[in-house]
Design a protein around this motif. Structure first.
Motif, PDB file in Angstrom:
ATOM      1  N   CYS A 226      -8.479 -15.481  -0.457  1.00  0.00           N
ATOM      2  CA  CYS A 226      -7.940 -16.170  -1.637  1.00  0.00           C
ATOM      3  C   CYS A 226      -8.980 -17.044  -2.313  1.00  0.00           C
ATOM      4  O   CYS A 226      -9.939 -17.491  -1.695  1.00  0.00           O
ATOM      5  CB  CYS A 226      -6.751 -17.049  -1.236  1.00  0.00           C
ATOM      6  N   THR A 227      -8.743 -17.310  -3.586  1.00  0.00           N
ATOM      7  CA  THR A 227      -9.517 -18.313  -4.310  1.00  0.00           C
ATOM      8  C   THR A 227      -8.814 -19.648  -4.115  1.00  0.00           C
ATOM      9  O   THR A 227      -7.589 -19.709  -3.975  1.00  0.00           O
ATOM     10  CB  THR A 227      -9.584 -17.981  -5.811  1.00  0.00           C
ATOM     11  N   GLY A 228      -9.574 -20.706  -4.106  1.00  0.00           N
ATOM     12  CA  GLY A 228      -8.970 -22.016  -3.918  1.00  0.00           C
ATOM     13  C   GLY A 228      -8.399 -22.157  -2.519  1.00  0.00           C
ATOM     14  O   GLY A 228      -8.880 -21.540  -1.571  1.00  0.00           O
ATOM     15  N   ASN A 229      -7.350 -22.930  -2.417  1.00  0.00           N
ATOM     16  CA  ASN A 229      -6.738 -23.206  -1.124  1.00  0.00           C
ATOM     17  C   ASN A 229      -5.221 -23.136  -1.264  1.00  0.00           C
ATOM     18  O   ASN A 229      -4.541 -24.143  -1.161  1.00  0.00           O
ATOM     19  CB  ASN A 229      -7.193 -24.580  -0.621  1.00  0.00           C
ATOM     20  N   PRO A 230      -4.669 -21.916  -1.498  1.00  0.00           N
ATOM     21  CA  PRO A 230      -3.219 -21.832  -1.670  1.00  0.00           C
ATOM     22  C   PRO A 230      -2.486 -22.168  -0.378  1.00  0.00           C
ATOM     23  O   PRO A 230      -2.985 -21.902   0.719  1.00  0.00           O
ATOM     24  CB  PRO A 230      -2.988 -20.376  -2.060  1.00  0.00           C
ATOM     25  N   THR A 231      -1.316 -22.762  -0.519  1.00  0.00           N
ATOM     26  CA  THR A 231      -0.497 -23.056   0.664  1.00  0.00           C
ATOM     27  C   THR A 231       0.121 -21.753   1.166  1.00  0.00           C
ATOM     28  O   THR A 231       0.212 -20.772   0.417  1.00  0.00           O
ATOM     29  CB  THR A 231       0.629 -24.041   0.323  1.00  0.00           C
ATOM     30  N   PRO A 232       0.554 -21.730   2.414  1.00  0.00           N
ATOM     31  CA  PRO A 232       1.252 -20.544   2.896  1.00  0.00           C
ATOM     32  C   PRO A 232       2.461 -20.185   2.017  1.00  0.00           C
ATOM     33  O   PRO A 232       2.711 -19.013   1.760  1.00  0.00           O
ATOM     34  CB  PRO A 232       1.671 -20.923   4.320  1.00  0.00           C
ATOM     35  N   ALA A 233       3.174 -21.192   1.537  1.00  0.00           N
ATOM     36  CA  ALA A 233       4.339 -20.936   0.675  1.00  0.00           C
ATOM     37  C   ALA A 233       3.916 -20.273  -0.635  1.00  0.00           C
ATOM     38  O   ALA A 233       4.598 -19.369  -1.132  1.00  0.00           O
ATOM     39  CB  ALA A 233       5.085 -22.237   0.394  1.00  0.00           C
ATOM     40  N   GLU A 234       2.786 -20.701  -1.204  1.00  0.00           N
ATOM     41  CA  GLU A 234       2.300 -20.089  -2.446  1.00  0.00           C
ATOM     42  C   GLU A 234       1.881 -18.639  -2.208  1.00  0.00           C
ATOM     43  O   GLU A 234       2.175 -17.761  -3.026  1.00  0.00           O
ATOM     44  CB  GLU A 234       1.124 -20.894  -3.009  1.00  0.00           C
ATOM     45  N   LEU A 235       1.235 -18.384  -1.096  1.00  0.00           N
ATOM     46  CA  LEU A 235       0.812 -17.020  -0.789  1.00  0.00           C
ATOM     47  C   LEU A 235       2.030 -16.137  -0.527  1.00  0.00           C
ATOM     48  O   LEU A 235       2.102 -14.999  -0.999  1.00  0.00           O
ATOM     49  CB  LEU A 235      -0.144 -17.018   0.403  1.00  0.00           C
ATOM     50  N   CYS A 236       3.005 -16.660   0.185  1.00  0.00           N
ATOM     51  CA  CYS A 236       4.243 -15.918   0.434  1.00  0.00           C
ATOM     52  C   CYS A 236       4.922 -15.576  -0.889  1.00  0.00           C
ATOM     53  O   CYS A 236       5.372 -14.447  -1.090  1.00  0.00           O
ATOM     54  CB  CYS A 236       5.177 -16.739   1.316  1.00  0.00           C
TER      55      CYS A 236
END
Length: 145
Positions: free
Chosen positions: A71-81
């Protein structure tokens, strides 16, 4: 969770459609006691639901892959889900340690279908790139307890 609860969980993992009598027999309880214990396991969230396990080949989805997601940046697990949940070919996704941010298990009819699905994963907002490994044969597949 005690040994009786574990026996109940093993029974419903093996057969989610087991009757209370069958669950009771497996756990050494009466049917009514098994129902009360099962209801408590559901109410406390120890059992989150019951499901049918579908053989992917019955759907003619015979192509399987594990895809590392970077991923780019640092997405949260919830954002990736949220980014992955509407892609039906994604049957499981986990955040992981190591270079990749996540590993995604995918099923598809064939290689062109898989390629289109991976392209949809790549086009989601947090995903920068992917690396794929196509499954050649499944050696072991145990139900989870």
């Amino acid at each position: 969770m005690d040994a009786i609860d574990e026996a109940i969980v093993r029974c419903v993992v093996h057969n989610a459609r087991a009757t209370y009598a069958e669950i009771g027999t497996a756990a050494g309880l009466s049917a009514s006691a098994a129902k009360r214990r099962l209801d408590r396991l559901v109410a406390t969230g120890a059992i989150r639901g019951f499901t049918a396990l579908i053989d992917p080949q019955a759907l003619a989805w015979n192509t399987e892959a594990f895809v590392e997601v970077f991923c780019t940046g640092n997405p949260t697990p919830a954002e990736l889900c949220q980014a992955l949940k509407d892609i039906p070919e994604v049957v499981e996704a986990c955040t992981v340690s190591g270079a990749a941010d996540a590993v995604v298990h995918m099923l598809a009819r064939d290689i062109p279908h898989l390629e289109r699905a991976i392209q949809r994963v790549r086009s989601t907002a947090p995903v920068q790139r992917t690396e794929s490994a196509i499954v050649l044969s499944r050696l072991l597949n145990r139900p989870r307890v």
